[in-house]
Design a protein around this motif. Structure first.
Motif, mmCIF file in Angstrom:
data_model
loop_
_atom_site.group_PDB
_atom_site.id
_atom_site.type_symbol
_atom_site.label_atom_id
_atom_site.label_comp_id
_atom_site.label_asym_id
_atom_site.label_seq_id
_atom_site.Cartn_x
_atom_site.Cartn_y
_atom_site.Cartn_z
ATOM 1 N N UNK A 20 -92.155 -34.511 -94.445
ATOM 2 C CA UNK A 20 -90.649 -34.247 -95.065
ATOM 3 C C UNK A 20 -90.130 -34.066 -96.537
ATOM 4 N N UNK A 21 -90.467 -35.210 -96.719
ATOM 5 C CA UNK A 21 -89.851 -35.710 -98.648
ATOM 6 C C UNK A 21 -90.007 -34.556 -98.849
ATOM 7 N N UNK A 22 -90.880 -34.960 -98.953
ATOM 8 C CA UNK A 22 -92.158 -32.764 -99.748
ATOM 9 C C UNK A 22 -90.807 -31.303 -99.614
ATOM 10 N N UNK A 23 -90.911 -31.819 -98.016
ATOM 11 C CA UNK A 23 -90.180 -30.390 -97.413
ATOM 12 C C UNK A 23 -88.586 -30.532 -98.248
ATOM 13 N N UNK A 24 -88.582 -31.183 -98.390
ATOM 14 C CA UNK A 24 -86.872 -31.796 -98.627
ATOM 15 C C UNK A 24 -87.211 -31.339 -99.979
ATOM 16 N N UNK A 25 -87.831 -31.489 -100.942
ATOM 17 C CA UNK A 25 -88.118 -31.211 -101.702
ATOM 18 C C UNK A 25 -88.477 -29.582 -102.335
ATOM 19 N N UNK A 26 -89.279 -29.374 -101.653
ATOM 20 C CA UNK A 26 -89.584 -27.618 -101.158
ATOM 21 C C UNK A 26 -87.794 -26.802 -101.247
ATOM 22 N N UNK A 27 -87.143 -27.663 -99.754
ATOM 23 C CA UNK A 27 -85.613 -26.815 -99.581
ATOM 24 C C UNK A 27 -84.999 -26.668 -100.867
ATOM 25 N N UNK A 28 -84.670 -27.527 -101.656
ATOM 26 C CA UNK A 28 -83.815 -28.230 -102.362
ATOM 27 C C UNK A 28 -84.716 -27.012 -103.967
ATOM 28 N N UNK A 29 -85.608 -26.879 -103.392
ATOM 29 C CA UNK A 29 -86.280 -25.914 -104.934
ATOM 30 C C UNK A 29 -86.164 -24.566 -104.399
ATOM 31 N N UNK A 30 -86.189 -24.155 -102.835
ATOM 32 C CA UNK A 30 -86.003 -22.800 -102.794
ATOM 33 C C UNK A 30 -84.020 -22.814 -102.503
ATOM 34 N N UNK A 31 -83.467 -23.273 -102.378
ATOM 35 C CA UNK A 31 -81.852 -23.291 -102.428
ATOM 36 C C UNK A 31 -81.775 -22.874 -104.554
ATOM 37 N N UNK A 32 -82.444 -24.019 -105.612
ATOM 38 C CA UNK A 32 -82.020 -23.611 -106.909
ATOM 39 C C UNK A 32 -82.945 -21.926 -107.211
ATOM 40 N N UNK A 33 -84.196 -21.883 -106.755
ATOM 41 C CA UNK A 33 -84.799 -20.285 -107.359
ATOM 42 C C UNK A 33 -84.153 -19.180 -106.224
ATOM 43 N N UNK A 34 -83.119 -19.444 -105.096
ATOM 44 C CA UNK A 34 -82.863 -18.315 -104.532
ATOM 45 C C UNK A 34 -80.928 -18.407 -105.086
ATOM 46 N N UNK A 35 -79.960 -19.354 -106.042
ATOM 47 C CA UNK A 35 -78.936 -19.637 -105.946
ATOM 48 C C UNK A 35 -78.085 -19.265 -104.962
ATOM 49 N N UNK A 36 -78.535 -20.577 -103.896
ATOM 50 C CA UNK A 36 -78.452 -21.135 -102.102
ATOM 51 C C UNK A 36 -77.668 -21.975 -102.954
ATOM 52 N N UNK A 37 -75.954 -22.547 -101.810
ATOM 53 C CA UNK A 37 -75.483 -23.759 -102.335
ATOM 54 C C UNK A 37 -76.623 -24.731 -101.282
ATOM 55 N N UNK A 38 -76.771 -25.933 -101.440
ATOM 56 C CA UNK A 38 -77.416 -26.307 -101.118
ATOM 57 C C UNK A 38 -76.805 -26.887 -99.357
ATOM 58 N N UNK A 39 -75.549 -26.178 -98.974
ATOM 59 C CA UNK A 39 -75.829 -26.616 -97.902
ATOM 60 C C UNK A 39 -76.164 -25.819 -96.695
ATOM 61 N N UNK A 40 -76.491 -24.740 -97.487
ATOM 62 C CA UNK A 40 -77.054 -23.734 -96.700
ATOM 63 C C UNK A 40 -77.917 -24.178 -95.976
ATOM 64 N N UNK A 41 -78.789 -25.171 -96.151
ATOM 65 C CA UNK A 41 -79.947 -25.302 -95.640
ATOM 66 C C UNK A 41 -79.414 -26.696 -94.813
ATOM 67 N N UNK A 42 -78.498 -27.724 -96.037
ATOM 68 C CA UNK A 42 -78.202 -29.093 -94.920
ATOM 69 C C UNK A 42 -78.080 -29.036 -93.966
ATOM 70 N N UNK A 43 -77.037 -28.127 -93.762
ATOM 71 C CA UNK A 43 -76.229 -27.496 -92.611
ATOM 72 C C UNK A 43 -76.658 -26.842 -91.684
ATOM 73 N N UNK A 44 -77.610 -25.834 -91.882
ATOM 74 C CA UNK A 44 -78.603 -25.069 -90.971
ATOM 75 C C UNK A 44 -79.508 -25.783 -90.004
ATOM 76 N N UNK A 45 -79.060 -24.893 -88.765
ATOM 77 C CA UNK A 45 -79.263 -25.686 -87.317
ATOM 78 C C UNK A 45 -80.692 -23.925 -87.182
ATOM 79 N N UNK A 46 -81.194 -24.216 -85.836
ATOM 80 C CA UNK A 46 -82.091 -23.620 -85.335
ATOM 81 C C UNK A 46 -81.161 -22.883 -84.077
ATOM 82 N N UNK A 47 -80.547 -23.715 -83.590
ATOM 83 C CA UNK A 47 -79.321 -22.919 -82.528
ATOM 84 C C UNK A 47 -78.012 -23.695 -83.017
ATOM 85 N N UNK A 48 -76.912 -22.641 -82.068
ATOM 86 C CA UNK A 48 -75.634 -23.373 -82.129
ATOM 87 C C UNK A 48 -75.521 -24.895 -82.056
#
Length: 174
Positions: A20-48
């Motif tokens: 899961x820690x490596x998933x966090x690393x990949x999530x951060x890299x994804x945000x950086x590579x795609x110019x996404x705010x970190x909150x786009x992943x940190x706050x993401x939900x599967x369902x409302x």
């Protein structure tokens, strides 16, 4: 040879917490590579009506090392403290979980197995367990649920992940 409670829980919890820690690393890299705010992943939900990625990651700690600490105390109450709002904070809580899990000895966990334990929401809800029953039938399933949900949120957000990203480093015949 019988499987100890420690062997049934701790190595796999460490393995998945590290993945899961490596998933966090990949999530951060994804945000950086795609110019996404970190909150786009940190706050993401599967369902409302589900809690966000950061909560799922925090629960990997809550249902692993914190669960064992709760057995020591004899009571587990849901941790309602705020979950981390940064990738660094998420990595910190996961590193804390690994450090705490690795410090648990087989002897200590076997000693806690028969200890009276309860899950409690004060004034609302109570379930009585032994330490072993709590760890195997409540904490462990919750741990895997939250780790899987964190993975699923990242897949939903478009990260190119596979099963090996979830499984992490396997423990192989040495």
């Amino acid at each position: 040879m019988a499987l100890s409670l420690h062997s049934a829980l701790i190595p796999s919890m460490v393995q998945i917490t590290r993945s899961v820690s490596k998933l966090v690393d990949k999530a951060e890299a994804h945000c950086e590579e795609n110019s996404l705010p970190h909150s786009e992943i940190i706050g993401a939900r599967l369902a409302e009506n589900m809690l966000p990625f950061a909560y799922q990651v925090k629960c990997c700690w809550a249902h692993s090392s914190h669960a064992v600490a709760s057995v020591r105390e004899g009571v587990f109450t849901p941790d309602m403290s705020p979950f981390p709002d940064s990738f660094a904070g998420l990595r910190e809580v996961l590193a804390k979980a690994v450090d705490e899990l690795e410090a648990i000895t087989e002897a200590e966990l076997e000693e806690l197995a028969g200890k009276d334990m309860r899950f409690e929401i004060p004034g609302k809800y109570r379930i009585d367990f032994t330490g072993q029953e709590f760890l195997l039938s409540f904490a462990q399933p919750n741990f895997y649920f939250h780790a899987s949900t964190a993975y699923d949120i990242l897949r939903m957000k478009g990260l190119p992940l596979g099963k090996t990203d979830y499984l992490g480093k396997l423990r192989l015949k040495g």
